[in-house]
Write an enzyme that holds these catalytic residues in place. Structure first.
Site, mmCIF file in Angstrom:
data_model
loop_
_atom_site.group_PDB
_atom_site.id
_atom_site.type_symbol
_atom_site.label_atom_id
_atom_site.label_comp_id
_atom_site.label_asym_id
_atom_site.label_seq_id
_atom_site.Cartn_x
_atom_site.Cartn_y
_atom_site.Cartn_z
ATOM 1 N N CYS A 268 35.953 -10.051 -2.885
ATOM 2 C CA CYS A 268 35.897 -9.004 -1.852
ATOM 3 C C CYS A 268 35.283 -7.730 -2.415
ATOM 4 C CB CYS A 268 37.309 -8.717 -1.344
ATOM 5 S SG CYS A 268 37.383 -7.361 -0.156
ATOM 6 N N CYS B 15 0.872 -1.180 0.000
ATOM 7 C CA CYS B 15 0.000 0.000 0.000
ATOM 8 C C CYS B 15 0.908 1.229 0.000
ATOM 9 C CB CYS B 15 -0.882 -0.036 1.238
ATOM 10 S SG CYS B 15 -2.122 1.265 1.316
#
Length: 294
Positions: free
Chosen positions: A136, A110
């Site tokens: 990484c 909503c």
């Protein structure tokens, strides 16, 4: 801090920042069903596709699905409802409800109209996101920030099962998450295919569950797509490499929630003055498909 695209009007600020709610049946998107994409009013990133919108009769725009990685959920201040926010910039969108049986997906986002803009199907989005894992995230973030057309790069975690993981939890190898980067880019300057090609050039896509000295599934090679177009492009480029008899272990997976890593990981090499130890560009494709900012 994330980079924002738009300045907000006083009314927009009340809803997006202060978390007010616009009156029901007043928003411009309540009875609006054109084809296209709903984007965040504050940062411009896509939130919902028009095919997920439905008429719930509640007075606010309703959606039964989100673009993968676009929405963050958290408990509302009242402790009863679940608030939904833009996962990138934190803009307040509205609330999410489950169990109402209004659609087959049994969920209703909503959303306040004032929290969104709409881009028709035939027009280019002002911003898009791409999510990559290539070892990484310090080095991957560093490399993508050198690309012209890239607006922002965020280090984080995705692909696993643990909500809001910490660096230590991800490093344990027990969360299923990969160290990843969220790349925010301008599609009018650079397209997704160019980013995918660059992704393959800046890491060793033949190394399984690791990158250089970093070993473990959290350092795996993976592309997380947010729509079918991204999936098709990623598969196309991967197949090009396979057809060249290269061993490609990179996974291509539908995106899940992306969790921003702790602040000390963001811009790590800029903060420390160090340089990436296992990420550099290898020439695999023609060099003119992308422009690097030195």
């Amino acid at each position: 801090m994330t980079k924002k695209l738009n300045n907000l009007s006083p009314d927009e600020y009340k809803v997006i920042v202060n978390k007010a709610t616009e009156p029901p049946f007043t928003g411009k998107f309540n009875n609006f069903f054109e084809e296209g994409t709903y984007i965040c009013k504050q940062c411009g990133l896509p939130l919902y596709e028009s095919n997920s919108k439905f008429d719930a009769g509640c007075g606010w725009p309703s959606f039964d699905d989100e673009i993968p990685g676009a929405i963050r959920r958290q408990l509302d201040a009242d402790g009863r409802r679940t608030e939904i926010l833009c996962a990138y910039c934190g803009a307040h969108l509205g609330h999410v409800f489950e169990g109402e049986k209004l659609t087959k997906k049994n969920v209703r986002h909503c959303v306040n109209s004032i929290s969104m803009d709409f881009i028709p199907k035939e027009k280019t989005l002002p911003r898009q996101r791409a999510i990559f894992a290539a070892g990484c995230f310090w080095g991957v973030e560093y490399m993508f920030k050198k690309v012209e057309g890239v607006i922002d790069v965020v280090s984080g975690y995705t692909g696993g099962h643990l909500k809001d993981p910490t660096y230590e939890q991800v490093c344990s190898g027990k969360t299923g998450h990969a160290e990843s980067v969220l790349v925010v880019y301008d599609p009018s300057i650079i397209d997704y295919e160019a980013l995918v090609r660059y992704f393959f050039e800046i890491h060793d896509f033949t190394q399984e569950d690791g990158q250089g000295p970093d070993i473990g599934e959290q350092y795996r090679s993976e592309i997380f797509y947010t729509n079918e177009e991204q999936r098709n492009i990623a598969e196309k480029v991967k197949n090009e490499l396979i057809n060249r008899n290269l061993n490609v272990v990179t996974k291509i997976t539908r995106a899940k929630d992306f969790y921003r890593a702790e602040e000390y990981h963001q811009d790590y090499y800029k903060k420390t003055g160090k340089s990436p130890y296992c990420h550099f560009r290898r020439t695999i494709f023609k060099n003119d498909y992308i422009k690097i900012i030195v």
